[in-house]
Each structure stands twice: as C-alpha cells, then as structure tokens.
Write a protein that holds these residues in place. Structure first.
Motif, mmCIF file in Angstrom:
data_model
loop_
_atom_site.group_PDB
_atom_site.id
_atom_site.type_symbol
_atom_site.label_atom_id
_atom_site.label_comp_id
_atom_site.label_asym_id
_atom_site.label_seq_id
_atom_site.Cartn_x
_atom_site.Cartn_y
_atom_site.Cartn_z
ATOM 1 N N LYS A 81 1.119 -1.109 0.037
ATOM 2 C CA LYS A 81 -0.091 0.158 -0.127
ATOM 3 C C LYS A 81 0.985 1.318 0.025
ATOM 4 O O LYS A 81 0.368 2.367 -0.319
ATOM 5 C CB LYS A 81 -0.804 -0.013 1.271
ATOM 6 C CG LYS A 81 -2.131 -1.067 1.243
ATOM 7 C CD LYS A 81 -2.722 -1.056 2.557
ATOM 8 C CE LYS A 81 -3.598 -2.377 2.446
ATOM 9 N NZ LYS A 81 -4.566 -2.613 3.727
ATOM 10 N N THR A 82 2.134 1.119 0.407
ATOM 11 C CA THR A 82 3.123 2.373 0.402
ATOM 12 C C THR A 82 3.969 2.536 -0.745
ATOM 13 O O THR A 82 4.296 3.688 -1.122
ATOM 14 C CB THR A 82 3.778 2.160 1.648
ATOM 15 O OG1 THR A 82 4.405 0.938 1.579
ATOM 16 C CG2 THR A 82 2.994 2.149 2.945
ATOM 17 N N HIS A 83 4.171 1.316 -1.522
ATOM 18 C CA HIS A 83 5.382 1.307 -2.513
ATOM 19 C C HIS A 83 4.603 1.010 -3.757
ATOM 20 O O HIS A 83 4.120 -0.090 -3.824
ATOM 21 C CB HIS A 83 6.534 0.441 -2.320
ATOM 22 C CG HIS A 83 7.154 0.690 -0.871
ATOM 23 N ND1 HIS A 83 8.127 1.820 -0.772
ATOM 24 C CD2 HIS A 83 7.371 -0.019 0.320
ATOM 25 C CE1 HIS A 83 8.643 1.765 0.491
ATOM 26 N NE2 HIS A 83 8.014 0.579 1.018
ATOM 27 N N PRO A 84 4.832 1.785 -4.749
ATOM 28 C CA PRO A 84 4.262 1.477 -6.405
ATOM 29 C C PRO A 84 5.061 0.250 -6.723
ATOM 30 O O PRO A 84 6.071 0.104 -6.315
ATOM 31 C CB PRO A 84 4.792 2.603 -7.104
ATOM 32 C CG PRO A 84 5.864 3.495 -6.344
ATOM 33 C CD PRO A 84 5.947 2.905 -4.803
ATOM 34 N N GLN A 85 4.390 -0.338 -7.767
ATOM 35 C CA GLN A 85 4.580 -1.648 -8.297
ATOM 36 C C GLN A 85 5.879 -1.315 -9.293
ATOM 37 O O GLN A 85 5.682 -0.212 -10.056
ATOM 38 C CB GLN A 85 3.552 -2.194 -8.921
ATOM 39 C CG GLN A 85 4.051 -3.845 -9.177
ATOM 40 C CD GLN A 85 2.838 -4.498 -9.562
ATOM 41 O OE1 GLN A 85 1.771 -3.947 -9.687
ATOM 42 N NE2 GLN A 85 2.877 -5.852 -9.528
ATOM 43 N N MET A 86 6.895 -1.908 -9.227
ATOM 44 C CA MET A 86 8.047 -1.628 -10.143
ATOM 45 C C MET A 86 7.660 -2.039 -11.659
ATOM 46 O O MET A 86 6.922 -3.043 -11.828
ATOM 47 C CB MET A 86 9.290 -2.646 -10.031
ATOM 48 C CG MET A 86 10.539 -2.303 -10.591
ATOM 49 S SD MET A 86 12.006 -3.326 -10.275
ATOM 50 C CE MET A 86 12.354 -2.759 -8.682
ATOM 51 N N ALA A 128 15.454 -5.800 -15.611
ATOM 52 C CA ALA A 128 16.888 -5.548 -15.882
ATOM 53 C C ALA A 128 17.564 -5.802 -14.680
ATOM 54 O O ALA A 128 18.807 -6.143 -14.887
ATOM 55 C CB ALA A 128 16.719 -4.039 -15.666
ATOM 56 N N GLN A 129 17.134 -6.386 -13.467
ATOM 57 C CA GLN A 129 17.649 -6.526 -12.296
ATOM 58 C C GLN A 129 18.516 -7.929 -12.560
ATOM 59 O O GLN A 129 19.032 -8.501 -11.841
ATOM 60 C CB GLN A 129 16.811 -6.396 -11.210
ATOM 61 C CG GLN A 129 15.520 -7.145 -10.808
ATOM 62 C CD GLN A 129 15.066 -6.682 -9.650
ATOM 63 O OE1 GLN A 129 15.654 -6.631 -8.585
ATOM 64 N NE2 GLN A 129 13.593 -6.697 -9.617
ATOM 65 N N PHE A 130 17.660 -8.730 -13.726
ATOM 66 C CA PHE A 130 18.195 -10.208 -13.800
ATOM 67 C C PHE A 130 19.118 -10.235 -14.965
ATOM 68 O O PHE A 130 19.162 -11.500 -15.408
ATOM 69 C CB PHE A 130 17.036 -11.067 -13.762
ATOM 70 C CG PHE A 130 15.984 -10.996 -12.638
ATOM 71 C CD1 PHE A 130 16.734 -11.373 -11.381
ATOM 72 C CD2 PHE A 130 14.966 -10.357 -12.412
ATOM 73 C CE1 PHE A 130 15.877 -11.650 -10.217
ATOM 74 C CE2 PHE A 130 14.109 -10.450 -11.574
ATOM 75 C CZ PHE A 130 14.576 -11.027 -10.422
ATOM 76 N N ALA A 131 19.107 -9.004 -15.721
ATOM 77 C CA ALA A 131 20.065 -9.219 -17.078
ATOM 78 C C ALA A 131 21.380 -9.464 -16.677
ATOM 79 O O ALA A 131 22.015 -9.111 -15.697
ATOM 80 C CB ALA A 131 19.831 -7.801 -17.534
ATOM 81 N N PRO A 132 22.263 -10.115 -17.603
ATOM 82 C CA PRO A 132 23.610 -10.279 -17.522
ATOM 83 C C PRO A 132 24.601 -9.075 -17.315
ATOM 84 O O PRO A 132 23.990 -7.993 -17.850
ATOM 85 C CB PRO A 132 23.991 -11.313 -18.637
ATOM 86 C CG PRO A 132 22.913 -10.726 -19.493
ATOM 87 C CD PRO A 132 21.809 -10.409 -19.077
#
Length: 140
Positions: free
Chosen positions: A21-26, A33-37
């Motif tokens: 409820k406090t943080h927007p969805q990424m 991108a956080q899983f990209a090589p």
C-alpha cells in the motif's frame, strides 16, 4: 480438507499475491533489468580483441633498396619547391602493442624537414624518413 503433500509452502500457495500500500509496483522493464547479465570482468572482451589483433614486424631494407631509396630522396629534395605528388609506403608503429602495419599514402609534398627527418604533406600528415620503405613520384 486437503491432504498434505509434504510441501512446506502448501498453506500459502492459494493465497493472493501481496500488493504494497506504500510502495508503487516496479515497472516490468525495470524488474527484468535486475536479472540481466552483466560484465563481471569490465574490459575483458576488449582485451581479448586487442590480443587477437595482428601486427607486422618492421622489415629491414637490404643495401640495394636503401641505395635506391636514398637516390629517390636526393632527387625529391631538389624538387620540393615544385610541390610534387608522392606515393609513400611506410611503417606505422602500433600504439598499443609491439609491431605495426605498413601504410601507403599519396599526397602533395609540402616540405622535407631535415631537423625532424620527416616528410610533411600539404594535408598536415608527417612521415618519418627512417620508416619509409617505398617512394614513388613523377619526374618533374
């Protein structure tokens, strides 16, 4: 009642996905991108390409070739004021590794600098006399 299958997460498998409820969805692109090589060894690919790049050894002219080249240089020295067009093949030393390559250049001779021992062409290119292996010009 369901029978336990031995899965320790069985009690939460059917629950809805939690939404903060406090943080927007990424955004989906940022999540991916956080899983990209990534390049763990920065510059490694460039170093491999550089090591694979071939260079030539500088050849040493025999006495006959040296005499012929000296004769052409003397003839050309008398014609510098006429600004002849010359074709020069010379050895260009590689900046990064041992060896180099042979380069052929055609241009108008501006001057023969006896102080720095080089040709200076009208386009500003400077060619060291000791690196020249071939010299051609029209009889003026």
């Amino acid at each position: 009642m369901k029978q336990k299958s031995g899965n320790p997460y069985e009690d939460i498998l059917e629950l809805p996905h939690p939404v903060s409820k406090t943080h927007p969805q990424m955004p989906r692109g940022d999540r991916a991108a956080q899983f990209a090589p990534f390049a763990a060894l920065t510059g490694y690919e460039e170093a491999v390409r550089e090591a694979a790049r071939l260079t030539e050894e500088k050849m040493i002219l025999d006495e006959d070739s040296k005499e012929q080249l000296d004769w052409k240089l003397r003839c050309l020295q008398e014609k510098v004021k006429e600004k002849p067009t010359i074709t020069v093949t010379y050895f260009l030393e590689d900046e990064k590794k041992k060896g180099g390559k042979y380069v052929t250049v055609t241009g108008v001779l501006k001057k023969m600098d006896s102080y720095t021992h080089q040709f200076v062409l009208e386009n500003g290119e400077e060619i060291p006399l000791e690196d020249i292996v071939s010299l051609e010009f029209e009889n003026i």
